[in-house]
Design an enzyme around this catalytic site. Structure first.
Site, PDB file in Angstrom:
ATOM      1  N   LYS A 197      24.981  -1.922  32.414  1.00 13.53           N
ATOM      2  CA  LYS A 197      25.793  -2.315  33.574  1.00 13.53           C
ATOM      3  C   LYS A 197      25.304  -1.691  34.871  1.00 13.53           C
ATOM      4  O   LYS A 197      25.714  -2.110  35.953  1.00 13.53           O
ATOM      5  CB  LYS A 197      27.250  -1.930  33.336  1.00 13.53           C
ATOM      6  CG  LYS A 197      27.821  -2.595  32.082  1.00 13.53           C
ATOM      7  CD  LYS A 197      29.287  -2.857  32.228  1.00 13.53           C
ATOM      8  CE  LYS A 197      29.835  -3.457  30.955  1.00 13.53           C
ATOM      9  NZ  LYS A 197      31.092  -4.156  31.183  1.00 13.53           N
ATOM     10  N   ASP A 239      37.127 -10.305  29.030  1.00 12.97           N
ATOM     11  CA  ASP A 239      35.721 -10.734  29.032  1.00 12.97           C
ATOM     12  C   ASP A 239      35.609 -12.238  29.239  1.00 12.97           C
ATOM     13  O   ASP A 239      34.639 -12.716  29.812  1.00 12.97           O
ATOM     14  CB  ASP A 239      35.059 -10.349  27.704  1.00 12.97           C
ATOM     15  CG  ASP A 239      34.884  -8.838  27.610  1.00 12.97           C
ATOM     16  OD1 ASP A 239      34.541  -8.236  28.638  1.00 12.97           O
ATOM     17  OD2 ASP A 239      35.122  -8.277  26.525  1.00 12.97           O
ATOM     18  N   ASN A 258      45.638  -8.408  27.508  1.00  3.57           N
ATOM     19  CA  ASN A 258      45.403  -7.330  26.539  1.00  3.57           C
ATOM     20  C   ASN A 258      46.448  -6.242  26.723  1.00  3.57           C
ATOM     21  O   ASN A 258      47.296  -6.335  27.599  1.00  3.57           O
ATOM     22  CB  ASN A 258      43.976  -6.787  26.674  1.00  3.57           C
ATOM     23  CG  ASN A 258      43.733  -6.198  28.048  1.00  3.57           C
ATOM     24  OD1 ASN A 258      44.367  -5.223  28.443  1.00  3.57           O
ATOM     25  ND2 ASN A 258      42.832  -6.819  28.812  1.00  3.57           N
ATOM     26  N   PRO A 304      33.268 -12.811  35.391  1.00  2.00           N
ATOM     27  CA  PRO A 304      32.291 -11.953  36.062  1.00  2.00           C
ATOM     28  C   PRO A 304      32.491 -10.520  35.584  1.00  2.00           C
ATOM     29  O   PRO A 304      33.628 -10.115  35.310  1.00  2.00           O
ATOM     30  CB  PRO A 304      32.665 -12.086  37.544  1.00  2.00           C
ATOM     31  CG  PRO A 304      34.073 -12.562  37.567  1.00  2.00           C
ATOM     32  CD  PRO A 304      34.265 -13.368  36.312  1.00  2.00           C
ATOM     33  N   PHE A 337      34.140   2.691  32.445  1.00  2.00           N
ATOM     34  CA  PHE A 337      34.816   3.153  31.239  1.00  2.00           C
ATOM     35  C   PHE A 337      34.271   2.373  30.053  1.00  2.00           C
ATOM     36  O   PHE A 337      33.826   1.234  30.208  1.00  2.00           O
ATOM     37  CB  PHE A 337      36.341   2.931  31.335  1.00  2.00           C
ATOM     38  CG  PHE A 337      37.065   4.111  31.904  1.00  2.00           C
ATOM     39  CD1 PHE A 337      36.934   4.442  33.243  1.00  2.00           C
ATOM     40  CD2 PHE A 337      37.863   4.913  31.095  1.00  2.00           C
ATOM     41  CE1 PHE A 337      37.583   5.548  33.768  1.00  2.00           C
ATOM     42  CE2 PHE A 337      38.529   6.010  31.604  1.00  2.00           C
ATOM     43  CZ  PHE A 337      38.387   6.341  32.942  1.00  2.00           C
ATOM     44  N   ILE A 390      32.787  -7.074  36.745  1.00  2.00           N
ATOM     45  CA  ILE A 390      33.029  -6.479  38.061  1.00  2.00           C
ATOM     46  C   ILE A 390      32.204  -5.205  38.224  1.00  2.00           C
ATOM     47  O   ILE A 390      31.551  -4.988  39.249  1.00  2.00           O
ATOM     48  CB  ILE A 390      34.536  -6.205  38.242  1.00  2.00           C
ATOM     49  CG1 ILE A 390      35.308  -7.520  38.074  1.00  2.00           C
ATOM     50  CG2 ILE A 390      34.827  -5.581  39.599  1.00  2.00           C
ATOM     51  CD1 ILE A 390      36.772  -7.356  37.798  1.00  2.00           C
ATOM     52  N   LYS A 401      25.924   0.908  27.220  1.00  2.00           N
ATOM     53  CA  LYS A 401      26.710   0.136  28.196  1.00  2.00           C
ATOM     54  C   LYS A 401      26.417   0.617  29.603  1.00  2.00           C
ATOM     55  O   LYS A 401      26.283  -0.167  30.540  1.00  2.00           O
ATOM     56  CB  LYS A 401      28.202   0.295  27.864  1.00  2.00           C
ATOM     57  CG  LYS A 401      29.096  -0.655  28.586  1.00  2.00           C
ATOM     58  CD  LYS A 401      30.505  -0.639  28.015  1.00  2.00           C
ATOM     59  CE  LYS A 401      30.577  -1.352  26.671  1.00  2.00           C
ATOM     60  NZ  LYS A 401      31.920  -1.345  26.098  1.00  2.00           N
TER      61      LYS A 401
HETATM   62  O1  C5P Z   1      31.998  -4.434  28.505  1.00  2.91           O
HETATM   63  P1  C5P Z   1      33.221  -3.598  28.504  1.00  2.91           P
HETATM   64  O2  C5P Z   1      34.477  -4.377  28.788  1.00  2.91           O
HETATM   65  O3  C5P Z   1      33.371  -2.704  27.307  1.00  2.91           O
HETATM   66  O4  C5P Z   1      32.984  -2.606  29.737  1.00  2.91           O
HETATM   67  C1  C5P Z   1      33.958  -1.690  30.150  1.00  2.91           C
HETATM   68  C2  C5P Z   1      33.721  -1.318  31.575  1.00  2.91           C
HETATM   69  O5  C5P Z   1      33.339  -2.424  32.372  1.00  2.91           O
HETATM   70  C3  C5P Z   1      35.007  -0.811  32.211  1.00  2.91           C
HETATM   71  O6  C5P Z   1      34.658   0.118  33.223  1.00  2.91           O
HETATM   72  C4  C5P Z   1      35.589  -2.086  32.800  1.00  2.91           C
HETATM   73  O7  C5P Z   1      36.499  -1.809  33.862  1.00  2.91           O
HETATM   74  C5  C5P Z   1      34.360  -2.789  33.287  1.00  2.91           C
HETATM   75  N1  C5P Z   1      34.437  -4.256  33.265  1.00  2.91           N
HETATM   76  C6  C5P Z   1      34.453  -4.957  34.454  1.00  2.91           C
HETATM   77  N2  C5P Z   1      34.458  -6.326  34.428  1.00  2.91           N
HETATM   78  C7  C5P Z   1      34.445  -7.000  33.270  1.00  2.91           C
HETATM   79  C8  C5P Z   1      34.441  -6.298  32.049  1.00  2.91           C
HETATM   80  C9  C5P Z   1      34.431  -4.929  32.076  1.00  2.91           C
HETATM   81  O8  C5P Z   1      34.482  -4.325  35.515  1.00  2.91           O
HETATM   82  N3  C5P Z   1      34.457  -8.333  33.276  1.00  2.91           N
END
Ligand code: C5P
Length: 410
Positions: free
Chosen positions: A349, A285, A217, A312, A331, A314, A345
């Site tokens: 999370k 994702d 990305n 996963p 974020f 994180i 979100k």
């Molecule tokens: O679900 P989304 O990608 O919008 O979520 C954003 C947040 O989740 C950010 O803090 C990003 O660093 C974290 N994230 C993560 N692992 C993933 C997807 C997102 O840590 N696989």
């Protein structure tokens, strides 16, 4: 303009290299001394082609150091002592040549020997022809020096002595003085995060399709790197886990470079326990379920079908882990309904705070220098921050984190 009162009583070792801008150093010395700063100078052989030792000596009111092998200088003031009896080393003008010698760790004259032997911070004010400045060799040297903690001021854009136009003019004496004052201000600022361990993720991830192709990305890593640097400036012991970016490693941080989301998770887990974790990376994702071990070929059978599977999460994994940091910050990049989606979100999370921003087309957030964010806390309180550059967002977030951790500790 910066607060110059901090300069009083400070000792600067000024290294004057051989560039036409060397004449500006005479004014720089005068103005530093007016502000109570003691200036001692090393004049390189090339520097002495542009300004005379006598002028430098008259303005510093001290011996001018020129020769590595001068017995007088060595007996009265060895080069090691010279480089350490200062609070800051300033190289101005920093020519392409001296920057290259610094990057290579050379010690072939008094200036480079002092620079290599010092245990003090170094500020450089580059000055050179625009092509020399833009040359990848100079840019690589600057990036390397920055990763070692060398700071810089300028160069400015403008008309050059060689009749070309562009970046390469040395910063003006007052700009260099501002940078020196800012250096001391930052250094003497309280370190509210001393003794605190922090983890930051930054940049994109690369998810392999085969050994040569990947899914990625547009994340530049600017915001995450700025947060890591800001936390380190406040005294935190920072581990930055970074996907592939074009940025130099931020000073004062331990950096682990990874490519895929799975590698990023492993590196984050290895960094635990920490007191605060900020997940600013744009993690993919999805990844290709079974990445090919050999390069996929056009074999006439049409394009391959890529089956994706979920990476996963994180942020969610660390938020729910047994070794959960005291404060977990995520974020949320959204393209509409920013605060509502971000709050959902945050709850999903399991992090404490979420920094939400609008990445719709036209906002220039991805890859750009500015960011307009909202900080959403676990009690649902929302702070709307003004549009700030990413360094300022990072500073404000680092201070907010420091205030919060202080509150939870007492
Ligand atoms: O679900 P989304 O990608 O919008 O979520 C954003 C947040 O989740 C950010 O803090 C990003 O660093 C974290 N994230 C993560 N692992 C993933 C997807 C997102 O840590 N696989």
């Amino acid at each position: 303009m910066s607060d110059h009162s901090i300069l009083s009583g400070k000792r600067v070792l000024l290294i004057i290299a051989g560039g036409i801008a060397a004449y500006k150093c005479l004014d720089l010395i005068r103005r530093l001394r007016e502000r109570g700063c003691a200036v001692r100078a090393i004049l390189t052989r090339a520097g002495a082609q542009f300004v005379t030792p006598l002028s430098v000596q008259a303005l510093t009111g001290d011996t001018v150091y020129q020769d590595l092998w001068s017995l007088t200088d060595e007996s009265e003031m060895g080069h090691i002592q010279l480089s350490r009896a200062a609070d800051l080393l300033v190289v101005a003008p920093a020519t392409a040549n001296i920057l290259a010698r610094m990057a290579a760790g050379m010690a072939d004259d008094l200036a480079t020997t002092a620079l290599l032997a010092t245990d003090k911070p170094i500020l450089v004010a580059p000055a050179m022809n625009v092509r020399m400045w833009l040359n990848p060799a100079t840019q690589a040297n600057m990036a390397l020096l920055a990763s070692r903690g060398v700071t810089s001021v300028g160069p400015n854009d403008g008309e050059m002595a060689c009749n070309e136009y562009g970046p390469g003019r040395m910063a003006e004496p007052m700009e260099i003085i501002d940078a020196i004052a800012d250096h001391f201000t930052a250094r003497e600022a309280p370190k509210p995060l001393a003794g605190t361990r922090a983890l930051v993720t930054s940049g994109p991830t690369h998810e392999p399709i085969d050994p040569v192709r990947y899914i990625a990305n547009r994340s530049s890593g600017k915001q995450g790197h700025a947060i890591a640097a800001a936390l380190a400036r406040l005294g935190a012991d920072v581990t930055l886990v970074s996907g592939p970016t074009r940025l130099p490693d931020p000073p004062g941080c331990t950096v682990t470079h990874i490519e895929s989301a799975r590698d990023m998770l492993a590196a984050c887990e290895a960094a635990l326990p920490v007191d605060v974790a900020v997940f600013a990376a744009a993690v993919a994702d999805w990844r290709v379920k079974d990445a090919a071990e050999r390069k996929l070929k056009k074999d006439g059978g049409g394009p391959p079908t890529l089956e994706l599977c979920e990476n996963p999460d994180i942020l969610a994994t660390v938020s729910k882990s047994a070794r959960r940091p005291t404060l977990v910050v995520g974020f949320a990049a959204e393209t509409g309904n920013v605060v509502a989606y971000a709050e959902a979100k945050r709850a999903r999370k399991g992090c404490d705070w979420i920094v939400a921003n609008d990445v719709s087309l036209g906002t220039q957030t991805f890859g750009g220098d500015a960011n307009t964010v909202h900080l959403i806390r676990s009690d649902g309180a929302v702070e709307d921050w003004p549009t700030l550059d990413k360094d300022a967002v990072a500073d404000r977030l680092a201070h907010t984190i420091a205030d919060h951790l202080k509150g939870t500790a007492s």
